[in-house]
Design an enzyme around this catalytic site. Sequence first.
Site, PDB file in Angstrom:
ATOM      1  N   SER A  29       9.083  24.455  16.284  1.00 24.49           N
ATOM      2  CA  SER A  29       9.976  24.923  15.418  1.00 24.49           C
ATOM      3  C   SER A  29      10.147  23.620  14.305  1.00 24.49           C
ATOM      4  O   SER A  29       9.417  22.793  13.923  1.00 24.49           O
ATOM      5  CB  SER A  29      10.958  25.366  15.882  1.00 24.49           C
ATOM      6  N   ASP A  60       4.629  35.093  14.458  1.00 23.62           N
ATOM      7  CA  ASP A  60       5.745  34.307  14.077  1.00 23.62           C
ATOM      8  C   ASP A  60       6.503  34.755  12.916  1.00 23.62           C
ATOM      9  O   ASP A  60       5.861  34.767  11.637  1.00 23.62           O
ATOM     10  CB  ASP A  60       5.570  33.057  14.083  1.00 23.62           C
ATOM     11  N   HIS A  70       7.384  33.022  17.631  1.00 28.40           N
ATOM     12  CA  HIS A  70       7.907  31.624  17.511  1.00 28.40           C
ATOM     13  C   HIS A  70       8.300  30.896  18.731  1.00 28.40           C
ATOM     14  O   HIS A  70       9.112  30.787  19.310  1.00 28.40           O
ATOM     15  CB  HIS A  70       9.553  31.876  16.663  1.00 28.40           C
TER      16      HIS A  70
END
Length: 598
Positions: A421, A508, A540
């Site tokens: 991330s 995602d 994600h």
Amino acid sequence: MTNDQARPVRGYFWSRDGKYLLYSQDKGGDENFNIYAVNPAEALPAGQAVPTARDLTGLKGVRVQVVNVPLTDTNTLYIGLNDRDKAWHDLYKLNLTTGEKTLVRQNNDRIGAWEFDWNDQLRVASRSNPDGSTEWLRVEGDKLTPFYKTSIDEQSNVAAFAKDNKRVYMVTNMGPGRNLAEIVLMDPATGKEEPFQADLQKRVDVGNLAVSEKTHEPVFVSFEDDRMRRVWKDKEFEKDFKTASAKLNGLDVYPVSNTTDERLWLLSASSATQPSVAYLFDRQTKQLTKQYETRPKLKSSDLADMKVVRYKSSDGLEIPAYLTLPKGVAAKNLPVMIVPHGGPWGRDTYGFNAMHQFLANRGYAVLSPNFRASTGYGKKFLEAGNGEWGRKMQDDLTWGVKYLIAQGIADPKKVGIMGGSYGGYATLAGVAFTPDVYSAGVAIVAPSNLMTLLNAIPPYWEAMRKQLYARMADPGTEAGRAELARMSPLGSANKIKTPLMVVQGANDPRVNKAEADQIVVALRDRNYPVQYLLAPDEGHGFARPVNNMAMFAASEKFLSKHLGGRFQESMSPAVAKRLEEITVDPKTVTLVKETAVK
């Protein structure tokens, strides 16, 4: 209780009467969660190993939120549904036996949170205003009356109702006189507030407030510093907690849950070298009984300790960080992995860290800095990251490398960076903006183009859109677009000379697959080697064990090649097969045409 082969269950809880085990689950990582119920007492059909899980909400393309688990009606959940408006959740009452959903409140007011009192009556709500401010409202029938407001740069949150069922415990850092968030007791009827608890050491924001559901009195307030601290409010709880902790040899002990009468506690005990172990503590007999180990195959004697370090960044700002050194070798001239956390508005904490242990076992020193913009250190530290993606936030990592080199710990020619991330963004930014610092990078679900990132955020992030713009840059302005372009690693892909592995989940909803595709294509078109793993059944971050094992098998071999750490050559046939399936030839990647700026 469950046997979901497609995806592990990551969040679960019991209904108030203990009849149902409830959990949330999405499809392939798309983060559109439904709520499922399992009845452990039901008779199993022939040949069936686990109870049947019922999908209570049964919706597609909808993100279900759990809002309240009422004590007064054990067959009910209050949930939020964004089926009518993708950006905002309406409030519903869900019957756990039948799955029937009853509308309680249609959300036409940009409500981001609903708060119930001790009688499970809806009393308070928070509104996310278009300017990014947060407004707290009294709920009086159909009427919403404001009583407290914090700006886009401030934090406010209702932690619980007080025992009088009138006032609330408000976490706040409102006003120029408050840098660190504290708890105040506030009367929504008058707006009057009085101090309740701040960090007496004046180091960190207030953390969690634990309140007894039996007495409605505060139990403790926690503070996440270098290590967690607690200020106890209930002396009997404190006495029993210390009795239990004394039997656990200096481990960090955390209350997990308790019986309604508060006699029995489920506790979690852990340390940097001890994965969590669950214990049952009887407050009456003072007996502590071990329940299970979360990772029984990991021996504490094989694990590496974690220590706190602090160093100065490029502008003199002190950066707190956690360092794990590999066991059995001198802490000199080691290969190093920098592992920045996601968010970026989150933080790393002390304790057992699977990534640290994995990499340390392979011979790397591992550093996780709480760079500026990390939460918990006050408004000034958080706001020091505004507009600093790829600049001073990146310096905070680079100066961590310099610190390890100056200490003689790091081999300057064998420094890698790996994260997911925002940590993935920091990996790409590290190899693009400081190409001489790193010799390998593993970027997991990593934004590469901040314009396309902001244009693709999920609708239910509407409440935080303005805050994203304030902390990054506004794509609706020419100056903002220029800043986003400057901060985007994609624009500096021609400077990358560090071996790179890119890891992405196809579903995602936060960091779209296009983010990975763009950087892979940019490097491919330079004829620069890049490895690409793309899982069609992930979002994600990877959740399925076989995908995780494949990713780590590939990444440790990749890091070994470029940094010299150890790696395990063998893997199970299932993992080897999966790695082959999710490995993408960069030559086959094609880009979807960019959408216009929203």
